[in-house]
Design a protein around this motif. Structure first.
Motif, PDB file in Angstrom:
ATOM      1  N   LEU A  37     -61.566  -3.526 -57.015  1.00 44.43           N
ATOM      2  CA  LEU A  37     -61.372  -4.704 -56.163  1.00 44.43           C
ATOM      3  C   LEU A  37     -60.605  -4.438 -54.868  1.00 44.43           C
ATOM      4  O   LEU A  37     -61.080  -4.822 -53.793  1.00 44.43           O
ATOM      5  N   PRO A  38     -59.418  -3.791 -54.894  1.00 42.18           N
ATOM      6  CA  PRO A  38     -58.695  -3.595 -53.625  1.00 42.18           C
ATOM      7  C   PRO A  38     -59.481  -2.768 -52.613  1.00 42.18           C
ATOM      8  O   PRO A  38     -59.463  -3.059 -51.412  1.00 42.18           O
ATOM      9  N   ILE A  39     -60.220  -1.767 -53.098  1.00 41.35           N
ATOM     10  CA  ILE A  39     -61.003  -0.919 -52.189  1.00 41.35           C
ATOM     11  C   ILE A  39     -62.137  -1.727 -51.567  1.00 41.35           C
ATOM     12  O   ILE A  39     -62.427  -1.598 -50.382  1.00 41.35           O
ATOM     13  N   ALA A  40     -62.756  -2.587 -52.381  1.00 40.60           N
ATOM     14  CA  ALA A  40     -63.858  -3.414 -51.873  1.00 40.60           C
ATOM     15  C   ALA A  40     -63.350  -4.473 -50.903  1.00 40.60           C
ATOM     16  O   ALA A  40     -63.967  -4.736 -49.874  1.00 40.60           O
ATOM     17  N   ALA A  41     -62.205  -5.078 -51.211  1.00 42.05           N
ATOM     18  CA  ALA A  41     -61.681  -6.162 -50.377  1.00 42.05           C
ATOM     19  C   ALA A  41     -61.160  -5.648 -49.040  1.00 42.05           C
ATOM     20  O   ALA A  41     -61.288  -6.318 -48.013  1.00 42.05           O
ATOM     21  N   VAL A  42     -60.567  -4.455 -49.031  1.00 47.44           N
ATOM     22  CA  VAL A  42     -59.990  -3.904 -47.803  1.00 47.44           C
ATOM     23  C   VAL A  42     -61.055  -3.173 -46.982  1.00 47.44           C
ATOM     24  O   VAL A  42     -60.808  -2.779 -45.846  1.00 47.44           O
ATOM     25  N   VAL A  94     -55.205 -13.818 -39.326  1.00 49.54           N
ATOM     26  CA  VAL A  94     -55.563 -14.960 -40.171  1.00 49.54           C
ATOM     27  C   VAL A  94     -56.693 -14.584 -41.127  1.00 49.54           C
ATOM     28  O   VAL A  94     -56.658 -14.933 -42.313  1.00 49.54           O
ATOM     29  N   TYR A  95     -57.688 -13.840 -40.645  1.00 55.26           N
ATOM     30  CA  TYR A  95     -58.810 -13.461 -41.505  1.00 55.26           C
ATOM     31  C   TYR A  95     -58.384 -12.459 -42.568  1.00 55.26           C
ATOM     32  O   TYR A  95     -58.889 -12.491 -43.687  1.00 55.26           O
ATOM     33  N   LEU A  96     -57.441 -11.580 -42.221  1.00 55.14           N
ATOM     34  CA  LEU A  96     -56.896 -10.670 -43.233  1.00 55.14           C
ATOM     35  C   LEU A  96     -56.135 -11.464 -44.300  1.00 55.14           C
ATOM     36  O   LEU A  96     -56.190 -11.119 -45.485  1.00 55.14           O
ATOM     37  N   ALA A  97     -55.445 -12.512 -43.879  1.00 54.42           N
ATOM     38  CA  ALA A  97     -54.754 -13.380 -44.843  1.00 54.42           C
ATOM     39  C   ALA A  97     -55.761 -14.074 -45.761  1.00 54.42           C
ATOM     40  O   ALA A  97     -55.536 -14.195 -46.972  1.00 54.42           O
ATOM     41  N   CYS A  98     -56.907 -14.496 -45.206  1.00 53.38           N
ATOM     42  CA  CYS A  98     -57.971 -15.116 -46.019  1.00 53.38           C
ATOM     43  C   CYS A  98     -58.494 -14.118 -47.056  1.00 53.38           C
ATOM     44  O   CYS A  98     -58.714 -14.477 -48.223  1.00 53.38           O
ATOM     45  N   ILE A  99     -58.700 -12.871 -46.619  1.00 53.94           N
ATOM     46  CA  ILE A  99     -59.178 -11.817 -47.529  1.00 53.94           C
ATOM     47  C   ILE A  99     -58.154 -11.579 -48.634  1.00 53.94           C
ATOM     48  O   ILE A  99     -58.509 -11.422 -49.812  1.00 53.94           O
ATOM     49  N   ALA A 100     -56.858 -11.563 -48.273  1.00 51.57           N
ATOM     50  CA  ALA A 100     -55.793 -11.339 -49.260  1.00 51.57           C
ATOM     51  C   ALA A 100     -55.775 -12.463 -50.298  1.00 51.57           C
ATOM     52  O   ALA A 100     -55.624 -12.213 -51.501  1.00 51.57           O
ATOM     53  N   VAL A 101     -55.941 -13.710 -49.849  1.00 50.25           N
ATOM     54  CA  VAL A 101     -55.957 -14.860 -50.772  1.00 50.25           C
ATOM     55  C   VAL A 101     -57.123 -14.747 -51.748  1.00 50.25           C
ATOM     56  O   VAL A 101     -56.963 -14.939 -52.966  1.00 50.25           O
ATOM     57  N   VAL A 102     -58.303 -14.415 -51.223  1.00 46.04           N
ATOM     58  CA  VAL A 102     -59.490 -14.254 -52.082  1.00 46.04           C
ATOM     59  C   VAL A 102     -59.298 -13.099 -53.059  1.00 46.04           C
ATOM     60  O   VAL A 102     -59.649 -13.202 -54.241  1.00 46.04           O
ATOM     61  N   CYS A 103     -58.731 -12.004 -52.576  1.00 44.91           N
ATOM     62  CA  CYS A 103     -58.493 -10.826 -53.427  1.00 44.91           C
ATOM     63  C   CYS A 103     -57.545 -11.182 -54.579  1.00 44.91           C
ATOM     64  O   CYS A 103     -57.782 -10.795 -55.726  1.00 44.91           O
ATOM     65  N   LEU A 104     -56.488 -11.930 -54.280  1.00 47.16           N
ATOM     66  CA  LEU A 104     -55.548 -12.350 -55.330  1.00 47.16           C
ATOM     67  C   LEU A 104     -56.233 -13.287 -56.332  1.00 47.16           C
ATOM     68  O   LEU A 104     -56.012 -13.179 -57.540  1.00 47.16           O
ATOM     69  N   PHE A 105     -57.069 -14.182 -55.815  1.00 47.73           N
ATOM     70  CA  PHE A 105     -57.820 -15.084 -56.696  1.00 47.73           C
ATOM     71  C   PHE A 105     -58.726 -14.290 -57.641  1.00 47.73           C
ATOM     72  O   PHE A 105     -58.759 -14.538 -58.854  1.00 47.73           O
ATOM     73  N   GLU A 106     -59.462 -13.322 -57.103  1.00 47.86           N
ATOM     74  CA  GLU A 106     -60.352 -12.494 -57.923  1.00 47.86           C
ATOM     75  C   GLU A 106     -59.561 -11.689 -58.947  1.00 47.86           C
ATOM     76  O   GLU A 106     -59.999 -11.519 -60.091  1.00 47.86           O
TER      77      GLU A 106
END
Length: 202
Positions: A115-120, A84-96
């Motif tokens: 961005l992808p390197i920072a988010a992951v 679920v938290y990875l899904a939250c990170i993915a949603v924020v990453c797509l928003f950014e």
């Protein structure tokens, strides 16, 4: 008014706690591999990387907070949390990503690549897990997310500065480069770990 000041005080106290006493890199080892890669990496700006990491963690904190509250009554919440938290990170990453593409600023291309390197980065998920396992409130979670991002920047600055000083010819050849950098990070980690109230037993 006093309630607002109290919330602001809690926010900043948890941000400072995350920067120093609970530094994600030095006390928990989160994001260390990327930290070492960042030092001397001419293609990636440490400042912009830390900025994207910081923004991501601040935006993920409230999303993960409410997701964590929905998971709390479930019997298998421990297994569901990371997904679920990875899904939250993915949603924020797509928003950014959408915001950066719409902004079309002079640094948008560079930030989209970072961005992808920072988010992951393990620091983002690790910070969220710390916030939820410690049952932080919303303002504590956001403050801790901001502080963790700034703490990452502090760590990058300390290690980058060390790189200029760790090129001394006095260092044995076998220890130059990555080995002496890891030793330096280890000594810093022990020093900062002491801020949490722990002592090293010899």
């Amino acid at each position: 008014m006093s309630e607002v000041l109290h919330l602001v005080g809690v926010f900043f106290s948890y941000a400072v706690l995350a920067i120093f006493a609970q530094n994600a890199i030095f006390t928990r080892g989160l994001g260390v591999s990327r930290l070492v890669q960042l030092v001397g990496d001419k293609r990636t700006s440490s400042w912009w990387f830390a900025l994207m990491l910081c923004i991501t963690q601040v935006l993920v904190a409230p999303l993960a907070f409410y997701a964590g509250r929905l998971l709390a009554p479930l019997p298998n919440r421990a297994q569901l949390r990371p997904v679920v938290y990875l899904a939250c990170i993915a949603v924020v990453c797509l928003f950014e990503l959408v915001v950066l593409k719409l902004a079309k600023g002079p640094r948008s291309g560079q930030l989209i690549r970072i961005l992808p390197i920072a988010a992951v980065n393990s620091g983002v998920l690790g910070t969220v897990l710390v916030e939820r396992t410690q049952s932080f409130t919303l303002e504590q979670s956001i403050g801790f997310g901001l502080g963790s991002g700034l703490g990452y920047l502090l760590a990058v600055m300390l290690v980058t500065e060390a790189q200029n000083r760790l090129r001394s010819r006095a260092i044995p050849e076998a220890f130059r480069g990555l080995p002496i950098t890891l030793i330096y990070i280890g000594v810093l980690a022990l020093a900062i770990y002491g801020f949490t109230g722990h002592s090293v037993i010899l």
